[in-house]
Design a protein around this motif. Structure first.
Motif, PDB file in Angstrom:
ATOM      1  N   VAL A  21      -9.061  11.721  -9.869  1.00  0.00           N
ATOM      2  CA  VAL A  21      -8.811  12.158  -8.608  1.00  0.00           C
ATOM      3  C   VAL A  21      -7.607  11.479  -7.716  1.00  0.00           C
ATOM      4  CG1 VAL A  21      -9.860  11.666  -6.213  1.00  0.00           C
ATOM      5  CG2 VAL A  21     -11.313  12.581  -8.054  1.00  0.00           C
ATOM      6  N   SER A  22      -7.324  10.308  -8.404  1.00  0.00           N
ATOM      7  CA  SER A  22      -6.098   9.777  -7.708  1.00  0.00           C
ATOM      8  C   SER A  22      -4.710  10.208  -8.094  1.00  0.00           C
ATOM      9  CB  SER A  22      -6.276   8.036  -7.970  1.00  0.00           C
ATOM     10  OG  SER A  22      -6.111   7.859  -9.235  1.00  0.00           O
ATOM     11  N   SER A  28       3.661   8.712  -2.153  1.00  0.00           N
ATOM     12  CA  SER A  28       3.959   7.481  -1.494  1.00  0.00           C
ATOM     13  C   SER A  28       3.010   6.655  -1.394  1.00  0.00           C
ATOM     14  CB  SER A  28       4.288   8.145  -0.049  1.00  0.00           C
ATOM     15  OG  SER A  28       3.034   8.740   0.505  1.00  0.00           O
ATOM     16  N   GLU A  29       1.843   6.995  -1.934  1.00  0.00           N
ATOM     17  CA  GLU A  29       0.662   6.034  -1.958  1.00  0.00           C
ATOM     18  C   GLU A  29       0.555   5.367  -3.511  1.00  0.00           C
ATOM     19  OE1 GLU A  29      -1.354   4.752   0.099  1.00  0.00           O
ATOM     20  OE2 GLU A  29      -0.546   5.954   1.939  1.00  0.00           O
ATOM     21  N   LYS A  30       1.343   5.560  -4.502  1.00  0.00           N
ATOM     22  CA  LYS A  30       1.482   5.193  -5.791  1.00  0.00           C
ATOM     23  C   LYS A  30       1.154   3.946  -5.907  1.00  0.00           C
ATOM     24  CE  LYS A  30       3.463   5.655 -10.219  1.00  0.00           C
ATOM     25  NZ  LYS A  30       4.827   6.203 -10.933  1.00  0.00           N
ATOM     26  N   PHE A  31       1.816   2.953  -5.084  1.00  0.00           N
ATOM     27  CA  PHE A  31       1.713   1.543  -5.290  1.00  0.00           C
ATOM     28  C   PHE A  31       1.081   0.803  -3.970  1.00  0.00           C
ATOM     29  CE2 PHE A  31       5.733   2.639  -7.240  1.00  0.00           C
ATOM     30  CZ  PHE A  31       5.477   2.021  -8.594  1.00  0.00           C
ATOM     31  N   GLN A  36      -4.706   0.249  -5.707  1.00  0.00           N
ATOM     32  CA  GLN A  36      -5.812  -0.355  -5.322  1.00  0.00           C
ATOM     33  C   GLN A  36      -7.223   0.158  -5.507  1.00  0.00           C
ATOM     34  OE1 GLN A  36      -5.826  -1.155  -1.177  1.00  0.00           O
ATOM     35  NE2 GLN A  36      -7.859  -2.288  -1.329  1.00  0.00           N
ATOM     36  N   VAL A  37      -7.317   1.605  -5.578  1.00  0.00           N
ATOM     37  CA  VAL A  37      -8.732   2.123  -5.904  1.00  0.00           C
ATOM     38  C   VAL A  37      -8.892   2.228  -7.507  1.00  0.00           C
ATOM     39  CG1 VAL A  37      -9.795   4.601  -6.167  1.00  0.00           C
ATOM     40  CG2 VAL A  37      -8.540   3.756  -3.816  1.00  0.00           C
ATOM     41  N   ARG A  38      -7.509   2.499  -8.155  1.00  0.00           N
ATOM     42  CA  ARG A  38      -7.606   2.116  -9.582  1.00  0.00           C
ATOM     43  C   ARG A  38      -8.238   1.020 -10.016  1.00  0.00           C
ATOM     44  NH1 ARG A  38      -2.752   6.029 -11.792  1.00  0.00           N
ATOM     45  NH2 ARG A  38      -3.621   8.043 -11.003  1.00  0.00           N
ATOM     46  N   ARG A  39      -7.689  -0.043  -9.553  1.00  0.00           N
ATOM     47  CA  ARG A  39      -7.848  -1.470  -9.884  1.00  0.00           C
ATOM     48  C   ARG A  39      -9.361  -1.766  -9.756  1.00  0.00           C
ATOM     49  NH1 ARG A  39      -5.081  -5.428  -7.221  1.00  0.00           N
ATOM     50  NH2 ARG A  39      -4.336  -3.895  -5.896  1.00  0.00           N
ATOM     51  N   SER A  40      -9.963  -1.485  -8.642  1.00  0.00           N
ATOM     52  CA  SER A  40     -11.053  -1.715  -8.154  1.00  0.00           C
ATOM     53  C   SER A  40     -12.162  -1.082  -9.116  1.00  0.00           C
ATOM     54  CB  SER A  40     -11.499  -1.517  -6.928  1.00  0.00           C
ATOM     55  OG  SER A  40     -11.622  -0.062  -6.403  1.00  0.00           O
ATOM     56  N   SER A  41     -11.899   0.065  -9.467  1.00  0.00           N
ATOM     57  CA  SER A  41     -12.995   1.042 -10.236  1.00  0.00           C
ATOM     58  C   SER A  41     -12.978   0.540 -11.673  1.00  0.00           C
ATOM     59  CB  SER A  41     -12.586   2.536 -10.359  1.00  0.00           C
ATOM     60  OG  SER A  41     -11.293   2.673 -10.993  1.00  0.00           O
ATOM     61  N   SER A  42     -11.700   0.014 -12.211  1.00  0.00           N
ATOM     62  CA  SER A  42     -11.586  -0.354 -13.579  1.00  0.00           C
ATOM     63  C   SER A  42     -12.132  -1.865 -13.584  1.00  0.00           C
ATOM     64  CB  SER A  42     -10.302  -0.503 -14.180  1.00  0.00           C
ATOM     65  OG  SER A  42      -9.496  -1.546 -13.269  1.00  0.00           O
ATOM     66  N   LYS A  43     -12.304  -2.483 -12.596  1.00  0.00           N
ATOM     67  CA  LYS A  43     -12.817  -3.814 -12.304  1.00  0.00           C
ATOM     68  C   LYS A  43     -14.173  -3.652 -12.590  1.00  0.00           C
ATOM     69  CE  LYS A  43      -9.670  -6.656  -9.957  1.00  0.00           C
ATOM     70  NZ  LYS A  43      -9.421  -7.165  -8.656  1.00  0.00           N
ATOM     71  N   CYS A  44     -14.879  -2.697 -12.164  1.00  0.00           N
ATOM     72  CA  CYS A  44     -16.368  -2.528 -12.333  1.00  0.00           C
ATOM     73  C   CYS A  44     -17.100  -2.519 -13.891  1.00  0.00           C
ATOM     74  CB  CYS A  44     -17.007  -1.191 -11.629  1.00  0.00           C
ATOM     75  SG  CYS A  44     -16.928  -1.154 -10.084  1.00  0.00           S
TER      76      CYS A  44
END
Length: 56
Positions: A21-22, A28-31, A36-44
């Motif tokens: 999805v991301s 402009s939201e790449k960083f 942030q969304v990708r890091r939080s999902s992979s932390k799960c």
């Protein structure tokens, strides 16, 4: 063990879905938001994986 494995599978699938999805987020939201969304999902899934290894 099967129940725990199922939880990891769901967490991993969540990570894959978030990355899919991301990809469509503005560049402009790449960083910002995307990262942030990708890091939080992979932390799960990573957090569960560490706990599973500690239990063994």
């Amino acid at each position: 063990m099967e129940c725990k494995l199922q939880v990891w599978k769901l967490a991993h699938q969540l990570t894959l879905d978030v990355y899919e999805v991301s990809k469509n987020f503005p560049s402009s939201e790449k960083f910002g938001l995307t990262n942030q969304v990708r890091r939080s999902s992979s932390k799960c899934s990573n957090k569960y994986n560490r706990r599973a290894k500690e239990a063994i």
